[in-house]
Motif scaffolding. Structure first.
Motif, PDB file in Angstrom:
ATOM      1  N   ASP A  33       1.195  -1.260   0.076  1.00  0.00           N
ATOM      2  CA  ASP A  33       0.073   0.044   0.013  1.00  0.00           C
ATOM      3  C   ASP A  33       0.911   1.254  -0.055  1.00  0.00           C
ATOM      4  O   ASP A  33       0.965   2.026   1.064  1.00  0.00           O
ATOM      5  CB  ASP A  33      -1.043  -0.153   1.232  1.00  0.00           C
ATOM      6  N   SER A  34       1.595   1.341  -0.977  1.00  0.00           N
ATOM      7  CA  SER A  34       2.337   2.505  -1.355  1.00  0.00           C
ATOM      8  C   SER A  34       1.895   3.201  -2.506  1.00  0.00           C
ATOM      9  O   SER A  34       0.861   3.364  -3.040  1.00  0.00           O
ATOM     10  CB  SER A  34       4.003   2.136  -1.270  1.00  0.00           C
ATOM     11  N   ALA A  35       3.185   3.476  -3.622  1.00  0.00           N
ATOM     12  CA  ALA A  35       2.616   4.129  -4.718  1.00  0.00           C
ATOM     13  C   ALA A  35       2.067   3.109  -5.672  1.00  0.00           C
ATOM     14  O   ALA A  35       1.123   3.281  -6.422  1.00  0.00           O
ATOM     15  CB  ALA A  35       3.981   4.593  -5.430  1.00  0.00           C
ATOM     16  N   LYS A  36       2.478   1.767  -5.424  1.00  0.00           N
ATOM     17  CA  LYS A  36       1.596   0.791  -6.080  1.00  0.00           C
ATOM     18  C   LYS A  36       1.168   0.098  -4.932  1.00  0.00           C
ATOM     19  O   LYS A  36       1.596  -0.039  -3.845  1.00  0.00           O
ATOM     20  CB  LYS A  36       2.852  -0.179  -6.846  1.00  0.00           C
ATOM     21  N   LYS A  37      -0.281  -0.288  -5.237  1.00  0.00           N
ATOM     22  CA  LYS A  37      -1.168  -1.088  -4.389  1.00  0.00           C
ATOM     23  C   LYS A  37      -1.370  -2.703  -4.963  1.00  0.00           C
ATOM     24  O   LYS A  37      -1.285  -2.911  -5.954  1.00  0.00           O
ATOM     25  CB  LYS A  37      -2.631  -0.460  -4.427  1.00  0.00           C
ATOM     26  N   LEU A  38      -1.308  -3.112  -4.066  1.00  0.00           N
ATOM     27  CA  LEU A  38      -1.712  -4.563  -4.214  1.00  0.00           C
ATOM     28  C   LEU A  38      -2.197  -5.398  -2.904  1.00  0.00           C
ATOM     29  O   LEU A  38      -2.003  -5.389  -1.943  1.00  0.00           O
ATOM     30  CB  LEU A  38      -0.168  -5.587  -4.401  1.00  0.00           C
TER      31      LEU A  38
ATOM     32  N   LYS B  97      -5.026  -4.788  -8.142  1.00  0.00           N
ATOM     33  CA  LYS B  97      -3.778  -3.828  -8.284  1.00  0.00           C
ATOM     34  C   LYS B  97      -4.074  -2.616  -8.665  1.00  0.00           C
ATOM     35  O   LYS B  97      -5.188  -2.225  -9.133  1.00  0.00           O
ATOM     36  CB  LYS B  97      -2.897  -4.479  -9.589  1.00  0.00           C
ATOM     37  N   GLY B  98      -3.127  -1.476  -8.181  1.00  0.00           N
ATOM     38  CA  GLY B  98      -3.336  -0.230  -8.372  1.00  0.00           C
ATOM     39  C   GLY B  98      -1.920   0.492  -8.580  1.00  0.00           C
ATOM     40  O   GLY B  98      -0.995   0.311  -7.940  1.00  0.00           O
ATOM     41  N   GLU B  99      -1.935   1.304  -9.438  1.00  0.00           N
ATOM     42  CA  GLU B  99      -0.846   2.188  -9.613  1.00  0.00           C
ATOM     43  C   GLU B  99      -1.258   3.230 -10.592  1.00  0.00           C
ATOM     44  O   GLU B  99      -2.039   3.465 -11.399  1.00  0.00           O
ATOM     45  CB  GLU B  99       0.366   1.522 -10.202  1.00  0.00           C
ATOM     46  N   GLN B 100      -0.132   4.296 -10.767  1.00  0.00           N
ATOM     47  CA  GLN B 100      -0.404   5.301 -11.823  1.00  0.00           C
ATOM     48  C   GLN B 100      -0.042   4.758 -13.281  1.00  0.00           C
ATOM     49  O   GLN B 100       0.956   4.420 -13.451  1.00  0.00           O
ATOM     50  CB  GLN B 100       0.577   6.490 -11.446  1.00  0.00           C
ATOM     51  N   TYR B 101      -1.186   4.886 -13.947  1.00  0.00           N
ATOM     52  CA  TYR B 101      -1.022   4.293 -15.472  1.00  0.00           C
ATOM     53  C   TYR B 101      -2.062   5.139 -16.052  1.00  0.00           C
ATOM     54  O   TYR B 101      -3.083   5.471 -15.596  1.00  0.00           O
ATOM     55  CB  TYR B 101      -1.288   2.715 -15.238  1.00  0.00           C
ATOM     56  N   ASN B 102      -1.674   5.098 -17.661  1.00  0.00           N
ATOM     57  CA  ASN B 102      -2.859   5.402 -18.528  1.00  0.00           C
ATOM     58  C   ASN B 102      -4.062   4.582 -18.664  1.00  0.00           C
ATOM     59  O   ASN B 102      -3.720   3.330 -18.590  1.00  0.00           O
ATOM     60  CB  ASN B 102      -2.166   5.636 -19.648  1.00  0.00           C
TER      61      ASN B 102
ATOM     62  N   TYR C 177     -12.329  -2.224 -17.470  1.00  0.00           N
ATOM     63  CA  TYR C 177     -11.600  -3.241 -16.787  1.00  0.00           C
ATOM     64  C   TYR C 177     -11.363  -2.245 -15.484  1.00  0.00           C
ATOM     65  O   TYR C 177     -10.711  -2.608 -14.716  1.00  0.00           O
ATOM     66  CB  TYR C 177     -10.612  -3.855 -17.284  1.00  0.00           C
ATOM     67  N   THR C 178     -10.973  -0.928 -15.705  1.00  0.00           N
ATOM     68  CA  THR C 178     -10.167  -0.234 -14.735  1.00  0.00           C
ATOM     69  C   THR C 178     -11.163   1.009 -13.835  1.00  0.00           C
ATOM     70  O   THR C 178     -12.329   1.260 -14.225  1.00  0.00           O
ATOM     71  CB  THR C 178      -9.399   0.699 -15.256  1.00  0.00           C
ATOM     72  N   VAL C 179     -10.939   1.169 -12.648  1.00  0.00           N
ATOM     73  CA  VAL C 179     -11.327   2.295 -11.675  1.00  0.00           C
ATOM     74  C   VAL C 179     -10.247   3.041 -11.363  1.00  0.00           C
ATOM     75  O   VAL C 179      -9.156   2.796 -10.916  1.00  0.00           O
ATOM     76  CB  VAL C 179     -12.149   1.520 -10.326  1.00  0.00           C
ATOM     77  N   THR C 180     -10.463   4.410 -11.537  1.00  0.00           N
ATOM     78  CA  THR C 180      -9.509   5.440 -11.249  1.00  0.00           C
ATOM     79  C   THR C 180     -10.081   6.336 -10.070  1.00  0.00           C
ATOM     80  O   THR C 180     -10.864   6.862  -9.932  1.00  0.00           O
ATOM     81  CB  THR C 180      -9.440   6.342 -12.532  1.00  0.00           C
ATOM     82  N   GLU C 181      -9.049   6.385  -9.035  1.00  0.00           N
ATOM     83  CA  GLU C 181      -9.293   7.050  -7.798  1.00  0.00           C
ATOM     84  C   GLU C 181      -7.957   7.878  -7.588  1.00  0.00           C
ATOM     85  O   GLU C 181      -7.067   7.031  -7.285  1.00  0.00           O
ATOM     86  CB  GLU C 181      -9.945   6.402  -6.540  1.00  0.00           C
ATOM     87  N   GLN C 182      -8.032   8.911  -7.003  1.00  0.00           N
ATOM     88  CA  GLN C 182      -6.686   9.682  -6.645  1.00  0.00           C
ATOM     89  C   GLN C 182      -5.516   9.453  -7.685  1.00  0.00           C
ATOM     90  O   GLN C 182      -4.178   9.117  -6.941  1.00  0.00           O
ATOM     91  CB  GLN C 182      -6.329   9.593  -5.258  1.00  0.00           C
ATOM     92  N   ASN C 183      -5.642   9.574  -8.930  1.00  0.00           N
ATOM     93  CA  ASN C 183      -4.689   9.168 -10.010  1.00  0.00           C
ATOM     94  C   ASN C 183      -4.101   7.961 -10.026  1.00  0.00           C
ATOM     95  O   ASN C 183      -3.255   7.557 -10.666  1.00  0.00           O
ATOM     96  CB  ASN C 183      -3.600  10.061  -9.924  1.00  0.00           C
ATOM     97  N   ILE C 184      -4.898   6.821  -9.266  1.00  0.00           N
ATOM     98  CA  ILE C 184      -4.507   5.496  -9.064  1.00  0.00           C
ATOM     99  C   ILE C 184      -5.507   4.719 -10.097  1.00  0.00           C
ATOM    100  O   ILE C 184      -6.676   4.814  -9.642  1.00  0.00           O
ATOM    101  CB  ILE C 184      -4.228   5.052  -7.725  1.00  0.00           C
TER     102      ILE C 184
END
Length: 312
Positions: free
Chosen positions: A25-30, A44-49, A80-87
């Motif tokens: 639970d940092s810049a990348k979430k898992l 999974k969560g990370e800054q990505y297009n 397929y994606t959910v975006t929250e707070q740029n993640i």
């Protein structure tokens, strides 16, 4: 537990959650999500297009028709994606099997076969993701961005700097630049298609010695297929712990035979194969790093490098 993770999964994927085990639970979430019915998922969560990630998820799901890859779950609107707070978050089915850290002949053959299947599938279905992979070459190294970044060229530069005064350096540089020029002249003519991007044993699970799961598509992109094939084969056969009786060269031959049973190289690929193999084998980053560090074996390292290039 992470309340945000649980809320996202419950709200957007409609899953009733039994447990949420946070791995990162940092810049990348898992996190591992276990549903009430016992099904396990990976969030999974990370800054990505987001649009690029949508394409990657769709690509993985298509591959599931031929390979045991992870598959991604759609949300209510069909994406397929959910975006929250740029993640950007995705939810995928967890694959099952055993992680390995030492290869056997069967593992090498399995990976070669699976890589050939993926490459053939992407070519036959004209699948492109419109972004580069970390294997990319001839990008110019103007930045660290995928597509610009060319690890092979950077490793040669490090090599050339470290051994600038050595007698073999001129011959090594001449052979390397000659092969690079041959390859660059035809690079855009070689078959290119979508790939998982990091098709190595550490992104796979095994059922005994067969691949039972392939995961981690975050580096997926379009690649010159011969380039990925040679790069993966060199890594597996020279740089990974092995249990068996075959030499690295014999293992690489086995890998290529398994690959070509699924996708035969075309005439141009066969022509360019020796040059590509030579520069990848000679200037893989860990080989170069170890050769520079081990100053006592400098002579043997340089002789081996020249032999690899000359045997092309």
């Amino acid at each position: 537990m992470n309340d945000t993770f649980q809320r996202i999964v419950a709200t957007f994927w409609g899953i009733e959650i039994a447990s949420c085990d946070v791995i990162r639970d940092s810049a990348k979430k898992l996190a591992v999500i276990t549903a009430m019915d016992g099904t396990r998922y990976m969030l999974k969560g990370e800054q990505y297009n987001s649009d690029k990630m949508q394409q990657i998820c769709a690509f993985a799901n298509k591959l599931s028709a031929i390979l045991p890859v992870t598959t991604y779950l759609k949300i209510g609107d069909g994406g397929y994606t959910v975006t929250e707070q740029n993640i950007v978050y995705t939810l995928e089915h967890m694959v099952s099997g055993i992680a390995i850290n030492c290869l056997t002949n069967i593992h090498i053959e399995e990976i070669g076969t699976a890589l050939g299947k993926m490459h053939r599938f992407s070519l036959e279905h004209t699948i492109l993701l419109n972004q580069a992979t970390s294997w990319a070459m001839f990008g110019g190294n103007e930045s660290d961005a995928l597509g610009d970044y060319d690890e092979n060229e950077l490793c040669f530069r490090d090599f050339a700097t470290a051994f600038a005064q050595e007698p073999h350096m001129q011959d090594i540089a001449s052979l390397y630049t000659g092969y690079r020029k041959q390859l660059e002249d035809v690079w855009r003519e070689l078959p290119i298609a979508a790939t998982q991007g990091d098709f190595c044993y550490y992104n796979m699970l095994f059922d005994e010695q067969q691949i039972s799961g392939i995961f981690d598509f975050n580096l997926a992109g379009d690649e010159v297929l011969l380039n990925e094939c040679v790069a993966v084969g060199v890594y597996l056969c020279w740089h990974v712990d092995y249990q068996g009786e075959l030499s690295s060269t014999q293992r690489f031959q086995q890998f290529m035979q398994a690959y070509e049973k699924q996708r035969t190289l075309n005439v141009l690929e066969k022509k360019m194969f020796p040059a590509l193999f030579a520069i990848i084998r000679a200037f893989r980053y860990d080989r170069v790093e170890n050769g520079i560090k081990n100053s006592e074996a400098k002579g043997a390292f340089l002789n081996e490098t020249l032999e690899i290039l000359r045997n092309c």
